[in-house]
Design a protein around this motif. Structure first.
Motif, PDB file in Angstrom:
ATOM      1  N   ARG A  44     -15.666  38.262  -7.396  1.00 62.15           N
ATOM      2  CA  ARG A  44     -15.160  38.732  -6.501  1.00 62.15           C
ATOM      3  C   ARG A  44     -14.760  37.627  -5.664  1.00 62.15           C
ATOM      4  N   TYR A  47     -11.451  35.625  -6.281  1.00 62.00           N
ATOM      5  CA  TYR A  47     -10.719  36.084  -5.413  1.00 62.00           C
ATOM      6  C   TYR A  47      -9.907  36.005  -4.440  1.00 62.00           C
ATOM      7  N   LEU A  48     -11.274  36.458  -3.446  1.00 62.27           N
ATOM      8  CA  LEU A  48     -11.164  35.906  -2.411  1.00 62.27           C
ATOM      9  C   LEU A  48     -10.467  34.607  -1.782  1.00 62.27           C
ATOM     10  N   PHE A  51      -7.226  33.954  -3.106  1.00 58.82           N
ATOM     11  CA  PHE A  51      -6.102  35.167  -2.434  1.00 58.82           C
ATOM     12  C   PHE A  51      -5.557  33.752  -1.224  1.00 58.82           C
ATOM     13  N   TYR A 100      -3.774  37.679   5.731  1.00 60.13           N
ATOM     14  CA  TYR A 100      -5.163  37.864   4.958  1.00 60.13           C
ATOM     15  C   TYR A 100      -5.577  39.077   5.148  1.00 60.13           C
ATOM     16  N   VAL A 104      -6.181  42.384   1.502  1.00 58.38           N
ATOM     17  CA  VAL A 104      -7.411  42.363   1.250  1.00 58.38           C
ATOM     18  C   VAL A 104      -8.100  43.283   1.624  1.00 58.38           C
ATOM     19  N   PHE A 107      -6.361  45.638  -0.301  1.00 57.64           N
ATOM     20  CA  PHE A 107      -6.293  46.558  -1.976  1.00 57.64           C
ATOM     21  C   PHE A 107      -7.503  46.982  -2.186  1.00 57.64           C
ATOM     22  N   PHE A 108      -8.702  45.897  -1.723  1.00 61.51           N
ATOM     23  CA  PHE A 108      -9.667  46.612  -1.681  1.00 61.51           C
ATOM     24  C   PHE A 108     -10.192  48.737  -1.557  1.00 61.51           C
ATOM     25  N   LEU A 120     -14.482  39.375   4.266  1.00 58.27           N
ATOM     26  CA  LEU A 120     -12.946  39.599   4.536  1.00 58.27           C
ATOM     27  C   LEU A 120     -12.599  38.322   5.576  1.00 58.27           C
ATOM     28  N   GLY A 123     -13.338  34.976   4.760  1.00 59.43           N
ATOM     29  CA  GLY A 123     -12.008  34.513   4.127  1.00 59.43           C
ATOM     30  C   GLY A 123     -10.580  34.041   4.516  1.00 59.43           C
ATOM     31  N   VAL A 238      -5.257  37.362 -10.196  1.00 59.63           N
ATOM     32  CA  VAL A 238      -5.260  38.955  -9.474  1.00 59.63           C
ATOM     33  C   VAL A 238      -4.894  39.742 -10.108  1.00 59.63           C
TER      34      VAL A 238
END
Length: 481
Positions: A44, A47-48, A51, A100, A104, A107-108, A120, A123, A238
């Motif tokens: 995770r 990913y953060l 991205f 962003y 994000v 997506f979650f 979040l 990020g 991703v």
């Protein structure tokens, strides 16, 4: 006066030495992060962070490389226009942060995974900070202030790894770790601002949207090619996350992080060569001999890394990921062994893309990268679905190889390979394979393999007469004050 090749070599050496220290620090951080967070939380985190990097490149639209190319050797023009670019960049940064956060969160929510708002928001802040630091680096590169970039990279990693290691040892999780990335970025930002103000002390503080926008439109093709190239390296992360989840993402990204450390030399060569190539081509000078020599050098470097990485992966990767389950560590070793065979085309691609952009053939570079990216996306869907990270690694070889073929095709009139250069490339392949046969038969510990492999490769290259007197003269030029 230093030759163009000597300037590139010295700039690349400075950046590479800084980069080596950065990579060593990053290895420490990745080692701690993978073993303290575990594969799911580490996946995770990756990913953060990744991205945000992808969005920063997408929102740049090629402005950075356009600035480096067209400001090369033109300080007066830079002083007149650079303030407007920073004002424009600040506005785009706000849009980037909003995009962003929304993407994000969406997506979650869609995937039904729990997430915390603090991670979040942090990020998003990191993505915007990365966005602004990149502009500082682009402007300073155009004036060949590459020592400043070396210090920015090094200080950023020292702060990030120092604070990050403390945070991980104390047992903190995702949001505090992302905060250490931001702290490192702020340190780099401060250094970049200081050097920038000293370099452009006479700049005009005015903003003309029409001028900035015309430069932005010029850079769209470069931006699209840069986005495609970045996605070639990042979209598989991703896709693994979406198709297979956080755990397989961690298993894939952990060896990929170590694999990325091997990009250092060609990456720094490309950074150092871009402003020099741009200035040479603007003066109607040929880059064919210099570009071909750099391509020959990176191929000679990449082949033993590919063979040697395959030999030592089964021992080294599980050792670095000892907190992973045995199955995950075994899969990570396989992923690494596959990935290292994409090093030869990746090394060549760094230089070939630089040559195309410097020669104002950014449209060709975009076409090559886009076709490789489409191939990468299509093949990754079944590969990741059936084989997870192992499938993504195999597709990387195919997509990077395809990009390399297209770049060679569209830059062939800018390159010149005589018999000596062709033989050196051929000899590097033969010497690397010979090195692999020796190491596979001896089956020594990995640190012996590294030392012995380097010695065997060098001896075989000498026996095959892969070097000549002109290569020795270049080394002498590099060592001159």
């Amino acid at each position: 006066m230093r030759t163009h090749g000597t300037r590139i070599a010295r700039y690349a050496t400075t950046l590479t030495l800084s980069g080596i220290l950065c990579k060593l620090l990053l290895i420490v951080f990745v080692f701690l992060a993978t073993n303290q967070l575990g594969d799911e939380l580490y996946g995770r985190l990756e990913y953060l962070v990744e991205f945000g990097l992808i969005l920063a490149v997408l929102f740049d639209f090629g402005l950075e490389q356009t600035i480096t190319r067209d400001f090369a050797g033109r300080r007066e023009q830079a002083c007149r226009l650079v303030w407007g670019f920073f004002v424009y960049r600040s506005g785009i940064g706000i849009i980037l942060a909003a995009a962003y956060g929304l993407l994000v969160a969406f997506f979650f929510i869609v995937t039904g995974r729990a997430f915390d708002w603090s991670s979040l928001i942090l990020g998003a802040v990191l993505a915007v900070l990365t966005f602004h630091i990149a502009l500082f680096k682009a402007v300073l590169r155009s004036q060949e202030k590459l020592h400043a970039e070396a210090w920015m990279n090094l200080i950023e990693k020292i702060v990030t790894v120092g604070l990050g290691s403390a945070v991980l040892i104390l047992g903190y999780k995702l949001a505090p770790v992302i905060s250490t990335y931001i702290a490192g970025g702020l340190a780099a930002f401060g250094i970049g601002l200081w050097v920038f103000m000293r370099t452009f002390h006479g700049m005009e503080k005015r903003f003309e949207f029409a001028t900035v926008w015309s430069w932005q439109r010029t850079g769209v093709a470069i931006g699209l090619s840069a986005a495609c190239i970045l996605l070639l390296h990042r979209e598989d992360t991703v896709m693994v996350n979406i198709i297979s989840g956080d755990g397989p993402t961690g298993v894939y990204r952990a060896p990929y992080r170590y694999f990325e450390g091997l990009f250092l030399v060609p990456q720094m060569l490309a950074v150092a060569a871009y402003p020099v190539f741009s200035a040479m081509l603007a003066e109607q000078k040929s880059v064919s001999g210099l570009a071909s020599d750099i391509l020959r050098f990176v191929l000679v470097l990449s082949m033993p890394l590919a063979v040697g990485g395959t030999v030592i992966a089964n021992e080294v990767i599980p050792m670095l990921l000892h907190k992973f389950s045995p199955e995950s560590a075994h899969d990570a070793a396989i992923i690494f062994k596959i990935l290292v065979w994409s090093l030869p085309p990746i090394y060549l691609n760094f230089i070939l893309g630089t040559v195309l952009n410097a020669a104002r053939r950014q449209n060709r570079n975009f076409h090559a990268a886009a076709m490789a990216l489409i191939c990468n996306f299509i093949l990754n869907i079944p590969a990741i679905y059936w084989f997870q990270g192992i499938g993504a690694a195999a597709v990387t070889i195919l997509s990077q190889g395809l990009y390399c073929v297209f770049c060679i095709h569209w830059s062939r009139d800018l390159l010149f390979f005589d018999r000596a250069r062709i033989w050196t490339c051929t000899a590097s392949i033969l010497a690397a394979l010979g090195m692999g046969v020796v190491l596979a038969n001896l089956q020594l510990a990995w640190w012996y393999d590294v030392v012995l492999g380097a010695a065997v490769y060098a001896i075989l290259m000498l026996m095959l007469r892969a070097y000549n007197t002109s290569d020795l003269q270049r080394i002498r030029n590099l060592l001159r004050p």
